[in-house]
Scaffold this active site. Structure first.
Site, PDB file in Angstrom:
ATOM      1  CE  LYS A   1      -3.793   2.745   7.266  1.00 30.05           C
ATOM      2  NZ  LYS A   1      -2.451   2.108   7.265  1.00 30.05           N
TER       3      LYS A   1
ATOM      4  NE  ARG B   1      -2.223  -2.797   3.974  1.00 29.55           N
ATOM      5  CZ  ARG B   1      -1.148  -2.022   4.101  1.00 29.55           C
ATOM      6  NH1 ARG B   1      -0.095  -2.466   4.742  1.00 29.55           N
ATOM      7  NH2 ARG B   1      -1.137  -0.801   3.607  1.00 29.55           N
TER       8      ARG B   1
ATOM      9  NE  ARG C   1       0.580  11.802  -7.505  1.00 26.80           N
ATOM     10  CZ  ARG C   1       1.495  10.888  -7.216  1.00 26.80           C
ATOM     11  NH1 ARG C   1       2.604  11.207  -6.577  1.00 26.80           N
ATOM     12  NH2 ARG C   1       1.305   9.637  -7.575  1.00 26.80           N
TER      13      ARG C   1
ATOM     14  NE  ARG D   1       2.168   7.853 -11.095  1.00 27.48           N
ATOM     15  CZ  ARG D   1       2.746   7.412  -9.979  1.00 27.48           C
ATOM     16  NH1 ARG D   1       3.734   8.087  -9.431  1.00 27.48           N
ATOM     17  NH2 ARG D   1       2.321   6.317  -9.393  1.00 27.48           N
TER      18      ARG D   1
ATOM     19  NE  ARG E   1      -3.490   3.230  -6.088  1.00 27.89           N
ATOM     20  CZ  ARG E   1      -3.182   4.431  -5.597  1.00 27.89           C
ATOM     21  NH1 ARG E   1      -2.715   4.567  -4.383  1.00 27.89           N
ATOM     22  NH2 ARG E   1      -3.330   5.511  -6.344  1.00 27.89           N
TER      23      ARG E   1
HETATM   24  P1  ADP Z   1       1.051   2.484   1.224  1.00 27.14           P
HETATM   25  O1  ADP Z   1       2.300   2.625   0.410  1.00 27.14           O
HETATM   26  O2  ADP Z   1      -0.182   2.173   0.460  1.00 27.14           O
HETATM   27  O3  ADP Z   1       0.873   3.524   2.294  1.00 27.14           O
HETATM   28  P2  ADP Z   1       2.315   0.690   3.095  1.00 27.14           P
HETATM   29  O4  ADP Z   1       3.439   1.634   3.168  1.00 27.14           O
HETATM   30  O5  ADP Z   1       1.598   0.388   4.371  1.00 27.14           O
HETATM   31  O6  ADP Z   1       1.225   1.122   2.041  1.00 27.14           O
HETATM   32  O7  ADP Z   1       2.791  -0.695   2.474  1.00 27.14           O
HETATM   33  C1  ADP Z   1       3.438  -0.767   1.225  1.00 27.14           C
HETATM   34  C2  ADP Z   1       3.307  -2.179   0.659  1.00 27.14           C
HETATM   35  O8  ADP Z   1       3.879  -3.131   1.579  1.00 27.14           O
HETATM   36  C3  ADP Z   1       1.865  -2.648   0.483  1.00 27.14           C
HETATM   37  O9  ADP Z   1       1.314  -2.233  -0.734  1.00 27.14           O
HETATM   38  C4  ADP Z   1       2.030  -4.170   0.568  1.00 27.14           C
HETATM   39  O10 ADP Z   1       2.518  -4.710  -0.643  1.00 27.14           O
HETATM   40  C5  ADP Z   1       3.100  -4.320   1.623  1.00 27.14           C
HETATM   41  N1  ADP Z   1       2.495  -4.463   2.975  1.00 27.14           N
HETATM   42  C6  ADP Z   1       2.580  -3.576   4.003  1.00 27.14           C
HETATM   43  N2  ADP Z   1       1.934  -4.039   5.094  1.00 27.14           N
HETATM   44  C7  ADP Z   1       1.421  -5.240   4.742  1.00 27.14           C
HETATM   45  C8  ADP Z   1       0.629  -6.228   5.422  1.00 27.14           C
HETATM   46  N3  ADP Z   1       0.240  -6.052   6.702  1.00 27.14           N
HETATM   47  N4  ADP Z   1       0.290  -7.350   4.759  1.00 27.14           N
HETATM   48  C9  ADP Z   1       0.681  -7.554   3.484  1.00 27.14           C
HETATM   49  N5  ADP Z   1       1.409  -6.670   2.781  1.00 27.14           N
HETATM   50  C10 ADP Z   1       1.783  -5.529   3.393  1.00 27.14           C
END
Ligand code: ADP
Ligand code: ZN
Length: 220
Positions: free
Chosen positions: A13, A88, A127, A160, A171
Site C-alpha cells: 500500500k 484506520r 524473512r 525473528r 498482527r
Molecule cells: P506500518 O509500519 O505497519 O506500515 P504505518 O507506517 O502506517 O504502518 O504506521 C506506523 C504506526 O503508526 C502504526 O503501527 C500505528 O501505531 C501508528 N499509526 C499510523 N497511522 C495511524 C492511524 N491512522 N491511526 C492510529 N495509529 C496510526
C-alpha cells in the site's frame, strides 16, 4: 482531489501510494511517516505516539485525528491529498469527512487493496536473518542459495519472532481495516476493491484507472 488508500499490511500500500502521488503530482500524506517524524523530533505528540507504535497498536483516535487535521490545514494541502494509513477507524473516517466538508471538499474514492490472508502471511513471514553476519534474506524476493544457510558465511538462518507466521497472523488481525469503516465507504458508493495479489505494476495500473473513473469531472 482526495484519495484514500486502504488495505492490510503486506499489500504494498505505501509503495503504491508514493508511486501514484508522483504520477498525479499530488501530495502524499502518510500518518505513519508523520508519527515517525514526531518521534524523531521528540515532540510531545511523538512521545505519546511512540508507546503505541512500539507495541504495534493504533495510536488513539483523538491524537491521530488532531495531528491529521492540523496537517490538512497546511497551505500545501489545499488541493487535496492521497491519504495513506489514514483513516484506520470509523471515527477517523467520519472526522476526515467532516473536515473536508468544512472546506467544501470530499473524499473522491477509497481504494481498498486486498489480498488473501495466506498470501499476506507468506509475504510478511518470509524473512530470514543471519545471526552471525546480519545478512537478510526473503523466501520470495531474495532467497539464500541453500535453504536456511547464509550465502556469505554459511551460518544457519533464523527467523525473528515477529516474522513467524502465527505472530504475523495476529498482527494482521490487529491491522486489518475494520469492516465498519469499509462499510462506511461502501454505503456511500466510494469503495473500490483492487486485487493486490498481483505484480505491483498491474496494481498501479488498476489504481490509476479507478482514480480516473472517480475523478472524471473533478477539477482539484
Ligand atoms: P506500518 O509500519 O505497519 O506500515 P504505518 O507506517 O502506517 O504502518 O504506521 C506506523 C504506526 O503508526 C502504526 O503501527 C500505528 O501505531 C501508528 N499509526 C499510523 N497511522 C495511524 C492511524 N491512522 N491511526 C492510529 N495509529 C496510526
Ligand atoms: Zn551470514
Amino acid at each position: 482531489m482526495n484519495l484514500i488508500l486502504l488495505g492490510p499490511p503486506g499489500t504494498g500500500k505505501g509503495t503504491q501510494a508514493k508511486l501514484i502521488a508522483d504520477q498525479l503530482n499530488a501530495l502524499h500524506i502518510a500518518t505513519g511517516d508523520l508519527f515517525r517524524e514526531a518521534v524523531k523530533r521528540g515532540t510531545e505528540l511523538g512521545v505519546r505516539a511512540k508507546a503505541y507504535m512500539d507495541r504495534g497498536d493504533l495510536v488513539p483516535d483523538e491524537v491521530t485525528i488532531s495531528m491529521l487535521l492540523e496537517r490538512i490545514e497546511q497551505p500545501d494541502a489545499q488541493g487535496g491529498a492521497i491519504f495513506d494509513g489514514f483513516p484506520r477507524t470509523l471515527q477517523q473516517a467520519r472526522a476526515l469527512d467532516e473536515a473536508l466538508a468544512a472546506k467544501g471538499s470530499e473524499v473522491d474514492t477509497a481504494l481498498h487493496i486486498t489480498a488473501p490472508d495466506d498470501e499476506i502471511v507468506r509475504r510478511l513471514s518470509g524473512r530470514w536473518l543471519c545471526p552471525s553476519c546480519g545478512a537478510i534474506y526473503h523466501e520470495q524476493t531474495h532467497p539464500p542459495k541453500q535453504e536456511r544457510a547464509c550465502d556469505k558465511c554459511g551460518s544457519e538462518l533464523h527467523q525473528r519472532d515477529d516474522d513467524r507466521p502465527d505472530v504475523v497472523r495476529a498482527r494482521l488481525e490487529k491491522q486489518r481495516p475494520p469492516a465498519e469503516m469499509l462499510d462506511y465507504y461502501r454505503e456511500r458508493g466510494k469503495l473500490v476493491d483492487i486485487d493486490g495479489a498481483r505484480a505491483p505494476e498491474e496494481v498501479t495500473k488498476d489504481l490509476l484507472a479507478a482514480i480516473e473513473r472517480a475523478t472524471a469531472g473533478v477539477s482539484n
